[in-house]
Scaffold this active site. Structure first.
Site, PDB file in Angstrom:
ATOM      1  N   LYS A 199      68.129  14.047  55.027  1.00 49.54           N
ATOM      2  CA  LYS A 199      68.510  13.464  54.071  1.00 49.54           C
ATOM      3  C   LYS A 199      68.081  14.583  52.468  1.00 49.54           C
ATOM      4  O   LYS A 199      67.868  15.584  52.585  1.00 49.54           O
ATOM      5  CB  LYS A 199      66.765  12.549  53.146  1.00 49.54           C
ATOM      6  CG  LYS A 199      67.025  12.165  52.493  1.00 49.54           C
ATOM      7  CD  LYS A 199      65.708  11.396  52.027  1.00 49.54           C
ATOM      8  CE  LYS A 199      65.633  10.523  51.161  1.00 49.54           C
ATOM      9  NZ  LYS A 199      64.162   9.919  51.188  1.00 49.54           N
ATOM     10  N   SER A 212      64.815   5.339  48.373  1.00 46.84           N
ATOM     11  CA  SER A 212      65.471   6.568  47.837  1.00 46.84           C
ATOM     12  C   SER A 212      66.060   6.893  49.447  1.00 46.84           C
ATOM     13  O   SER A 212      66.784   7.723  49.580  1.00 46.84           O
ATOM     14  CB  SER A 212      65.202   8.120  47.674  1.00 46.84           C
ATOM     15  OG  SER A 212      63.953   8.677  49.025  1.00 46.84           O
ATOM     16  N   SER A 249      60.220   4.810  50.822  1.00 46.86           N
ATOM     17  CA  SER A 249      61.705   5.259  50.783  1.00 46.86           C
ATOM     18  C   SER A 249      62.029   5.435  51.708  1.00 46.86           C
ATOM     19  O   SER A 249      63.317   5.379  52.732  1.00 46.86           O
ATOM     20  CB  SER A 249      62.139   6.438  50.176  1.00 46.86           C
ATOM     21  OG  SER A 249      61.600   6.822  48.541  1.00 46.86           O
TER      22      SER A 249
END
Length: 501
Positions: free
Chosen positions: A103, A179, A203
């Site tokens: 990520k 996220s 997230s």
């Protein structure tokens, strides 16, 4: 590296002996349909048995990324050629040759960009691997790039100005969540079977819920932030993965849930590998059923239907389901958690401006980020400590509630995946906050309490959009959640349910 270790040979033997069920038969070449029929463990088994090569697996993932990423914008940094070149030199770890994405947030790979979804970090290139990244490499994972994230991970949608919006593969007009939206979108689209994700307010679980994936947030301290931090957002944030299978998530937790020298604290060690926990069903669980959010608001009818169906399934599996919910004021707790996260965001931004030799400038960041920064720089030490104390108190309150239950059941988010733009970090901050609080009304509690929680893909609505079901457990008891998840996966399989992208 001192933090690198492998599962024991006996665990690997058991893993290989018990996971032929998800293995298709292959000819000489791997087609995408064959690739998608495998989870990460099955791919490694094929590579180790020399039925396919790591290079072929990597090329299949890259071909899929090239085909679909223009539609979903899940990958924001590609290292395809490097990954292909590295395919023949990967260590013989438990996940050798499995394509992987990190990520684009606070976990780094040496000499690869890490923009944190922000124009302010657009030129930032770390000079080291995070401990987590080193563990992934030692496990044999083949890192093909970085996945899309909103600026500094501050939104439940993934639409950064720097990289553009990430779309949901089930319907590209809708959000993939955030996220870790890029990670979930890439996995759901079939680019790879598992991807790195982080969770500071939901997230991991939110994008898993919105993309039809399994997403486990581990216990606070389970996954190290070394060497760049001792904890994420004062302990609110933790890293792990989104995946299509429960066993991939369990194995990744075994491989990366390791203490690194100097870590300020860690989660209680599990008695045996998490992957081994899946070999037996859970005991009869006492499950608290929540029909409203932690804010006392109603779930959307689709999400409530998902909750009811999941409760019925749990009862059919022999568990006791009792309607109950913890009496914790999530609206107040969010303000306390906000003090902690805002102060941490302020520090990240100011350190970056200092490194660049520049004064803070609102034009460097998105509107919601600047709002967060201004709130953060006004927080006093006393206010920060009061916020942290309130966060810790919520953990004790939740532990008292969970002394009567093994698991708590609800929906992951309050409504189906919203359209792109619903959570706009560049719109009115008050509207952004109000909408965020409406949508994310379950997950933040477990970031404050540090307890493990997971989103399980058990429901799709009439529009074909995934609705995740949320289960949370006691501190340090991921084993209970993973056993339950494996049982649900067997009773209501989701692996073959994929979007037509």
């Amino acid at each position: 590296m001192p933090w690198v270790c492998y599962l024991s040979s006996s665990v690997i033997d058991n893993l290989r002996a018990n996971h032929h069920a998800m293995r298709p038969n292959y000819g000489d070449d791997m087609e995408f349909s064959e690739y998608r029929a495998c989870d990460a463990i099955a791919l490694t088994e094929l590579i180790c048995d020399k039925e396919v090569s790591a290079e072929e697996v990597c090329k299949t993932a890259i071909d899929r990324a090239i085909a679909v990423n223009p539609q979903i914008n899940a990958i924001v940094h590609e290292r395809f050629e490097k990954a292909l070149a590295e395919s023949s030199k990967l260590p013989s770890g438990p996940l050798k040759g499995v394509p992987y994405l990190i990520k684009d947030l606070a976990f780094y790979q040496e000499n690869e960009p890490a923009t944190l979804g922000s124009r302010l970090f657009a030129d930032y290139i770390p000079d080291h691997d995070s401990a987590y990244t080193a563990m992934c490499k030692a496990a044999g994972l083949n890192i093909i790039g970085r996945s899309n994230s909103p600026e500094l991970g501050l939104s439940g949608n993934t639409e950064p100005v720097l990289h553009g919006a990430c779309a949901n593969p089930w319907n590209p007009n809708h959000s993939a969540g955030g996220s870790s939206g890029g990670a979930a979108s890439a996995v759901a689209a079939g680019i790879l079977p598992v991807a790195h994700a982080t969770d500071g307010g939901g997230s991991i679980r939110i994008p898993a819920a919105q993309c039809g994936l399994f997403g486990l947030k581990p216990t606070r301290g389970r996954v190290s932030f070394a060497p760049d931090a001792g904890e994420g957002w004062g302990g609110l944030s933790i890293g792990h993965v989104v995946s299509r299978s429960v066993r991939d998530s369990a194995l990744m937790l075994d491989l990366t849930g390791q203490t690194v020298a100097g870590d300020p604290y860690t989660a209680p060690p599990n008695v045996r590998p998490f992957l081994d926990e899946l070999h037996e069903p859970p005991k009869r669980l006492r499950i608290a059923l929540m029909r409203k959010t932690h804010r006392g608001t109603d779930f959307h009818t689709d999400n409530l239907e998902a909750i009811e169906n999941a409760a019925k399934l749990c009862e059919d599996l022999g568990h006791e389901v009792v309607e109950d919910s913890p009496e914790i004021d999530l609206a107040t707790l969010r303000r306390s958690s906000g003090l902690v996260s805002q102060a941490n965001i302020c520090r990240v931004l100011e350190r970056r401006w200092e490194a660049l030799g520049r004064e803070p400038n609102e034009n460097d960041v998105e509107r919601a980020t600047w709002y967060t920064y201004e709130r953060g720089k006004s927080i006093t030490a006393r206010q920060y400590l009061d916020g942290l104390a309130a966060v810790h108190e919520s953990g004790r309150q939740f532990a008292a509630f969970m002394s009567n239950y093994d698991v708590i059941l609800s929906a992951t988010v309050s409504a189906p995946p919203p359209p792109l733009g619903h959570l706009d970090m560049n719109g009115d901050p008050a509207t952004f906050i109000e909408r965020t609080n409406e949508v994310i009304a379950v997950t933040p509690l477990h970031n404050a309490t540090g307890t493990p929680a997971m989103s399980v893909p058990l429901h799709w609505n009439a529009d074909g959009l995934p609705i995740g079901v949320h289960f949370a457990g006691r501190f340090g008891e991921e084993n209970t959640l993973l056993k339950l998840a494996a049982q649900l996966e067997s009773a209501a399989p989701w692996f073959d349910r994929v979007p037509r992208l």
